[in-house]
Each structure stands twice: as structure tokens, then as C-alpha cells.
Motif scaffolding. Structure first.
Motif, PDB file in Angstrom:
ATOM      1  N   SER A  38      35.239  -6.458  94.517  1.00 17.12           N
ATOM      2  CA  SER A  38      35.334  -6.191  93.081  1.00 17.12           C
ATOM      3  C   SER A  38      34.309  -7.069  92.360  1.00 17.12           C
ATOM      4  O   SER A  38      33.885  -8.108  92.871  1.00 17.12           O
ATOM      5  CB  SER A  38      36.733  -6.489  92.559  1.00 17.12           C
ATOM      6  OG  SER A  38      36.939  -7.889  92.514  1.00 17.12           O
ATOM      7  N   LYS A  54      28.186  -7.488  87.274  1.00 16.89           N
ATOM      8  CA  LYS A  54      28.302  -6.124  86.739  1.00 16.89           C
ATOM      9  C   LYS A  54      26.920  -5.508  86.564  1.00 16.89           C
ATOM     10  O   LYS A  54      26.725  -4.329  86.876  1.00 16.89           O
ATOM     11  CB  LYS A  54      29.062  -6.122  85.423  1.00 16.89           C
ATOM     12  CG  LYS A  54      29.199  -4.713  84.849  1.00 16.89           C
ATOM     13  CD  LYS A  54      30.210  -4.650  83.763  1.00 16.89           C
ATOM     14  CE  LYS A  54      30.347  -3.301  83.104  1.00 16.89           C
ATOM     15  NZ  LYS A  54      29.837  -2.146  83.772  1.00 16.89           N
ATOM     16  N   TYR A  57      25.723  -4.290  89.961  1.00 19.02           N
ATOM     17  CA  TYR A  57      26.465  -3.092  90.361  1.00 19.02           C
ATOM     18  C   TYR A  57      26.033  -1.884  89.527  1.00 19.02           C
ATOM     19  O   TYR A  57      25.892  -0.778  90.050  1.00 19.02           O
ATOM     20  CB  TYR A  57      27.970  -3.319  90.235  1.00 19.02           C
ATOM     21  CG  TYR A  57      28.626  -4.000  91.414  1.00 19.02           C
ATOM     22  CD1 TYR A  57      27.985  -4.994  92.141  1.00 19.02           C
ATOM     23  CD2 TYR A  57      29.908  -3.649  91.801  1.00 19.02           C
ATOM     24  CE1 TYR A  57      28.614  -5.612  93.225  1.00 19.02           C
ATOM     25  CE2 TYR A  57      30.540  -4.262  92.882  1.00 19.02           C
ATOM     26  CZ  TYR A  57      29.890  -5.240  93.582  1.00 19.02           C
ATOM     27  OH  TYR A  57      30.510  -5.846  94.654  1.00 19.02           O
ATOM     28  N   ASP A  58      25.842  -2.082  88.225  1.00 18.07           N
ATOM     29  CA  ASP A  58      25.410  -0.986  87.355  1.00 18.07           C
ATOM     30  C   ASP A  58      24.058  -0.432  87.802  1.00 18.07           C
ATOM     31  O   ASP A  58      23.847   0.783  87.816  1.00 18.07           O
ATOM     32  CB  ASP A  58      25.327  -1.435  85.893  1.00 18.07           C
ATOM     33  CG  ASP A  58      26.683  -1.618  85.238  1.00 18.07           C
ATOM     34  OD1 ASP A  58      27.701  -1.174  85.820  1.00 18.07           O
ATOM     35  OD2 ASP A  58      26.724  -2.218  84.141  1.00 18.07           O
ATOM     36  N   GLU A  61      24.495   1.570  90.964  1.00 20.33           N
ATOM     37  CA  GLU A  61      25.117   2.864  90.668  1.00 20.33           C
ATOM     38  C   GLU A  61      24.118   3.800  89.994  1.00 20.33           C
ATOM     39  O   GLU A  61      24.033   4.980  90.323  1.00 20.33           O
ATOM     40  CB  GLU A  61      26.356   2.693  89.791  1.00 20.33           C
ATOM     41  CG  GLU A  61      27.129   3.975  89.619  1.00 20.33           C
ATOM     42  CD  GLU A  61      28.542   3.766  89.097  1.00 20.33           C
ATOM     43  OE1 GLU A  61      29.365   4.680  89.314  1.00 20.33           O
ATOM     44  OE2 GLU A  61      28.826   2.717  88.498  1.00 20.33           O
ATOM     45  N   TYR A  67      29.022   4.164  94.077  1.00 17.49           N
ATOM     46  CA  TYR A  67      29.752   4.928  93.072  1.00 17.49           C
ATOM     47  C   TYR A  67      31.039   4.168  92.748  1.00 17.49           C
ATOM     48  O   TYR A  67      31.494   3.342  93.533  1.00 17.49           O
ATOM     49  CB  TYR A  67      30.053   6.355  93.537  1.00 17.49           C
ATOM     50  CG  TYR A  67      30.948   6.456  94.752  1.00 17.49           C
ATOM     51  CD1 TYR A  67      32.318   6.611  94.621  1.00 17.49           C
ATOM     52  CD2 TYR A  67      30.410   6.394  96.042  1.00 17.49           C
ATOM     53  CE1 TYR A  67      33.148   6.708  95.735  1.00 17.49           C
ATOM     54  CE2 TYR A  67      31.224   6.495  97.163  1.00 17.49           C
ATOM     55  CZ  TYR A  67      32.586   6.645  97.003  1.00 17.49           C
ATOM     56  OH  TYR A  67      33.402   6.735  98.107  1.00 17.49           O
ATOM     57  N   THR A  68      31.588   4.445  91.594  1.00 19.81           N
ATOM     58  CA  THR A  68      32.794   3.760  91.133  1.00 19.81           C
ATOM     59  C   THR A  68      33.921   4.753  90.952  1.00 19.81           C
ATOM     60  O   THR A  68      33.720   5.848  90.429  1.00 19.81           O
ATOM     61  CB  THR A  68      32.521   3.053  89.785  1.00 19.81           C
ATOM     62  OG1 THR A  68      31.427   2.153  89.955  1.00 19.81           O
ATOM     63  CG2 THR A  68      33.735   2.283  89.303  1.00 19.81           C
ATOM     64  N   LYS A  72      40.011   1.751  91.261  1.00 11.19           N
ATOM     65  CA  LYS A  72      39.918   1.586  92.719  1.00 11.19           C
ATOM     66  C   LYS A  72      38.781   0.643  93.104  1.00 11.19           C
ATOM     67  O   LYS A  72      38.876  -0.098  94.061  1.00 11.19           O
ATOM     68  CB  LYS A  72      39.687   2.938  93.406  1.00 11.19           C
ATOM     69  CG  LYS A  72      40.808   3.913  93.213  1.00 11.19           C
ATOM     70  CD  LYS A  72      41.687   3.941  94.398  1.00 11.19           C
ATOM     71  CE  LYS A  72      42.706   5.067  94.219  1.00 11.19           C
ATOM     72  NZ  LYS A  72      43.899   4.873  94.922  1.00 11.19           N
ATOM     73  N   GLY A  73      37.656   0.738  92.378  1.00 12.26           N
ATOM     74  CA  GLY A  73      36.533  -0.136  92.666  1.00 12.26           C
ATOM     75  C   GLY A  73      35.246   0.603  92.952  1.00 12.26           C
ATOM     76  O   GLY A  73      35.110   1.793  92.685  1.00 12.26           O
ATOM     77  N   CYS A  74      34.304  -0.142  93.538  1.00 14.27           N
ATOM     78  CA  CYS A  74      32.979   0.392  93.844  1.00 14.27           C
ATOM     79  C   CYS A  74      32.850   0.603  95.345  1.00 14.27           C
ATOM     80  O   CYS A  74      33.346  -0.201  96.141  1.00 14.27           O
ATOM     81  CB  CYS A  74      31.899  -0.567  93.364  1.00 14.27           C
ATOM     82  SG  CYS A  74      31.882  -0.781  91.576  1.00 14.27           S
TER      83      CYS A  74
END
Length: 124
Positions: A38, A54, A57-58, A61, A67-68, A72-74
Motif C-alpha cells: 500500500s 503516491k 504509483y500515479d 499507473e 492498476y488500482t 483493495k490496492g495497487c
């Protein structure tokens, strides 16, 4: 998943995270549909800001590497062969640019570089 932050590096921390996760996805170390830590847990483990994690991760993605799923998460996205090929081509171009600079500094010609590459390729 192993992430190493080099504080002496000139690269921003989010970029170090992004690059390392992307490399692990491309190499297959991170498998398709595998859950990533996470954002909060990774930030805590690395002792950095959640905002920094973040951002990494962004970016992953946005480029289609993860994908997110809400609540649930990434997860690692299914491998897009063309996307991976493009990423590898960009890396090759960067490395070739660096090789060109080093060759110029040493006074090597294009032909000498080609011969070097051919010799190295034959050894493998």
C-alpha cells in the motif's frame, strides 16, 4: 519487492521508486496481478512522505504498469509487450547517448564503436 532510496543521488525520491518498480515489472521480478505494498506501508517502510509514494504509483499507473482497485490496492498490470518494448527502447537510446559522449571523450570513431559492439556480442 525491494526498493532502495539513494539520498546521495540527484534523482528525486519519487523517481527512484518509480524506476525501481518499473524495472522489476519489466524484468518479471514483479508478476502480473501481484499486489504492491500500500502507498502508506511503502512510505512508512522507506521513511518518506505518502505524497512522494503516491506520485510514483500515479506515474506507474498513468504509464500502464500498474492498476488500482478501490479499497483493495495497487497491482501489477498485465504485461503489454509493446509498452515494455517502448520502455526498453527508451532506455537503450539513453544508454547509447551516454556511450556516444564517452566515445567522443575518448576519440573513438563510429566504426570503432561498432567493432566493439560486434566483439562483445560475439562473446555472449
Amino acid at each position: 519487492m525491494n526498493i532502495f532510496i539513494d539520498n546521495k543521488s540527484g534523482a528525486p525520491i519519487y523517481d527512484q521508486i518509480y524506476s525501481q518498480i518499473k524495472s522489476q515489472i519489466i524484468s518479471g521480478a514483479l508478476k502480473e496481478d501481484e499486489a504492491l505494498p500500500s502507498i502508506r506501508n511503502l512510505a512508512k517502510d522507506l521513511k518518506i512522505s505518502v505524497v512522494t509514494t503516491k506520485r510514483a504509483y500515479d506515474e506507474l499507473e498513468r504509464e500502464g504498469f500498474i492498476y488500482t482497485i478501490a479499497a483493495k490496492g495497487c497491482f501489477v498490470a498485465p504485461k503489454n509487450v509493446e509498452l515494455i518494448r517502448e520502455a526498453n527502447l527508451r532506455k537503450i537510446e539513453e544508454l547509447m547517448t551516454e556511450i556516444g559522449k564517452l566515445a567522443a571523450a575518448c576519440g573513438l570513431s563510429k566504426q570503432e564503436l561498432i567493432e566493439m559492439f560486434e566483439y562483445i556480442s560475439e562473446e555472449e
